[in-house]
Scaffold this motif. Structure first.
Motif, short mmCIF file in Angstrom:
data_model
loop_
_atom_site.label_atom_id
_atom_site.label_comp_id
_atom_site.label_asym_id
_atom_site.label_seq_id
_atom_site.Cartn_x
_atom_site.Cartn_y
_atom_site.Cartn_z
N ALA A 270 -3.24 -18.64 -7.74
CA ALA A 270 -4.50 -19.31 -7.43
C ALA A 270 -5.37 -18.44 -6.53
O ALA A 270 -6.58 -18.34 -6.72
CB ALA A 270 -4.23 -20.65 -6.77
N SER A 271 -4.74 -17.78 -5.55
CA SER A 271 -5.49 -16.94 -4.62
C SER A 271 -6.08 -15.72 -5.31
O SER A 271 -7.16 -15.25 -4.93
CB SER A 271 -4.58 -16.50 -3.47
N LEU A 272 -5.40 -15.18 -6.32
CA LEU A 272 -5.88 -13.99 -7.02
C LEU A 272 -6.91 -14.32 -8.10
O LEU A 272 -7.53 -13.42 -8.65
CB LEU A 272 -4.70 -13.25 -7.66
N ALA B 36 0.83 -1.21 0.00
CA ALA B 36 0.00 0.00 0.00
C ALA B 36 0.86 1.26 0.00
O ALA B 36 0.57 2.23 -0.71
CB ALA B 36 -0.92 -0.01 1.22
N ASP B 37 1.95 1.25 0.78
CA ASP B 37 2.81 2.43 0.90
C ASP B 37 3.53 2.75 -0.41
O ASP B 37 3.68 3.91 -0.79
CB ASP B 37 3.82 2.21 2.02
N LEU B 38 4.00 1.70 -1.11
CA LEU B 38 4.75 1.91 -2.34
C LEU B 38 3.87 1.88 -3.59
O LEU B 38 4.38 2.04 -4.70
CB LEU B 38 5.85 0.85 -2.46
N GLY B 39 2.57 1.68 -3.41
CA GLY B 39 1.65 1.71 -4.54
C GLY B 39 1.81 0.55 -5.50
O GLY B 39 1.59 0.69 -6.71
N MET B 40 2.20 -0.62 -4.99
CA MET B 40 2.36 -1.79 -5.84
C MET B 40 1.01 -2.48 -6.06
O MET B 40 0.15 -2.47 -5.19
CB MET B 40 3.35 -2.78 -5.21
N SER B 41 0.83 -3.09 -7.23
CA SER B 41 -0.43 -3.76 -7.55
C SER B 41 -0.47 -5.13 -6.89
O SER B 41 0.58 -5.73 -6.62
CB SER B 41 -0.59 -3.91 -9.06
N PRO B 42 -1.68 -5.67 -6.62
CA PRO B 42 -1.80 -7.01 -6.04
C PRO B 42 -1.12 -8.07 -6.89
O PRO B 42 -0.59 -9.05 -6.36
CB PRO B 42 -3.31 -7.23 -5.97
#
Length: 467
Positions: free
Chosen positions: A421-423, A46-52
């Motif tokens: 798999a989780s995504l 969240a802090d570095l703005g990375m995508s899931p």
């Protein structure tokens, strides 16, 4: 062997704890650096703005560089001396930790994490080689490896707790800085307490082979993450082609090279093959599970970083207990049978975790974590002993590297596969909480089952290892 004297000069029983403490601290640091990021991952992303989609690379960048460079790290240790390689690796680890803690963008963090993984590739094989060579007495060696396994579990436990405490109290950046003092203490201890030697091997370093492994496995991981993202299919296809080409070139070069990354005939020992399979499959399943479990707890269950670390703590604590019991099991039943049985039993305990989204933590998740921790610990200890069985002194670094490489590359593939798999939009049940969480856990269970069955085949064909 071309060394003027053997590194790993055996020590008397009275000096047992000094070398074990230094080697244990180095291994503790390597494991903690991997475990500590799991709890801090949601805050960091969240802090570095990375995508899931890209969040798994925070973990896999470390594991990939670690696992793919391990054999080269083992060759370096065999060449310049394992104590010297250990100290250099610890120094680079400290520098990379500072860089990761100061990172202001996702790409910078991944770069520093990769360097940290490459440094660990010097530390880990040298630690295992020194452990194996320092203790010639079988009883002392079993005791040392048992403590080594316990330290591995303790590193995971402290990593989880430290990740929660530091992230809640300060920020995810503190989880990077905390490894610096451990690296300094271990390096100073190595200078004082570990036996040193001049180069133990004249083998040249196979940089080309290591580079092909890095590119090949990196492309494979990119292919897996693209599948999970269901986006940019062309990128996934190209990455898959690159993976096949690089790994094929590596396999071809190994067959004809006078200086292979893996010594010719290394896998003729079924004991060593079984050991590497056990360590690799165990890491593939459990490393991936803990990454998705941390995201699931903080994202879907609404737990804080500290609460998540406490909730998952029973697993590494159970690992510490079970690894201490492992030498007795190995002495009674043999390392081969212990490794195979432990994988199958662990799979039976992991499967119920897939339904934890519809049950309370106390009724299903906690019992599952405890059961798996008590089962998988003996598998890792037995696998480690098997992977290092009948290894000559001049190739001890490569053997230690392959054992750790199986663990780290297995873990990297597991994180990528289980995160994919989780995504995914699939779910084990419509009311199962995080989409794909149950599916990912069942995938990890399948890996353990397949590993246990294949291990059973190797076990039946292998000669009995001395207990």
């Amino acid at each position: 062997m071309s060394a003027s004297r053997s590194e790993g000069t055996t020590v008397p029983k009275a000096r047992f704890w000094g070398p074990v403490a230094v080697i244990g601290t180095a291994q503790f640091l390597v494991i903690m650096n991997n475990a500590i990021i799991n709890i801090a991952l949601p805050s960091l992303v969240a802090d570095l703005g990375m995508s899931p989609v890209n969040q798994s690379w925070v973990v896999t960048s470390y594991l990939l560089a670690f696992g793919a460079m391990l054999v080269l790290g083992g060759q370096i240790g065999d060449s310049i001396g394992h104590r010297r390689a250990l100290i250099i690796g610890l120094g680079v680890t400290a520098v990379a930790a500072i860089g990761a803690g100061l990172a202001s963008a996702g790409w910078a963090l991944l770069a520093w994490r990769s360097l940290q993984g490459a440094a660990a590739a010097l530390v880990s094989p040298s630690a295992v080689a020194l452990l194996s060579l320092t203790f010639a007495d079988p009883a002392l060696r079993r005791r040392a490896f048992g403590i080594y396994g316990a330290v591995t579990g303790a590193g995971g436990a402290l990593g989880l707790i430290a990740g929660g405490v530091l992230t809640d109290a300060f920020s995810w950046r503190a989880t990077m800085f905390v490894s610096v003092p451990f690296a300094i203490v271990a390096a100073v201890g190595a200078l004082w307490l570990l036996p040193g030697a001049r180069n133990t091997s004249k083998r040249q370093w196979n940089v080309r082979g290591a580079g092909l492994v890095v590119l090949g496995i990196g492309a494979l991981l990119l292919t897996i993450t693209r599948i999970g993202a269901k986006g940019a299919p062309l990128v996934g296809v190209i990455a898959g082609i690159v993976a096949v080409v690089c790994l094929s070139l590596f396999a071809r070069a190994e067959r004809t090279s006078a200086n292979p990354v893996i010594p010719h005939g290394f896998f003729r020992s079924r004991d060593r093959s079984l050991g590497l399979l056990t360590v690799g499959v165990g890491a593939l399943s459990m490393t991936g599970v803990f990454v998705i479990l941390s995201v699931h707890m903080q994202g879907e269950m609404g737990l804080s970083a500290l609460d998540t670390s406490i909730a998952t703590l029973p697993y590494p604590v159970g690992m510490v207990v079970s690894t201490q019991l492992a030498p007795r099991l190995i002495g009674r039943f043999g390392a081969q049978r212990t490794a195979v049985t432990a994988m199958l039993v662990a799979a039976s305990g992991l499967a119920p975790l897939a339904w934890s989204g519809t049950h309370s933590y106390w009724s299903l998740m906690l019992p599952s974590l405890i059961f798996v921790s008590l089962a998988i610990g003996p598998a890792f200890v037995a696998g480690s002993q098997l992977a290092m069985s009948d290894v000559a002194a001049e190739t001890s670094g490569v053997a230690g590297a392959l054992m750790n490489s199986a663990s780290e590359i297995g873990g990297a593939i597991g994180v990528a596969a289980l995160s994919a798999a989780s995504l995914s939009s699939l779910s084990l049940r419509p009311d199962a909480g995080s989409p794909g969480f149950g599916l990912a856990v069942l995938l990890a269970t399948a890996f353990l089952l397949m590993g246990g069955m294949l291990g059973g085949v190797l076990n039946r064909r292998a000669p009995r290892l001395a207990r």
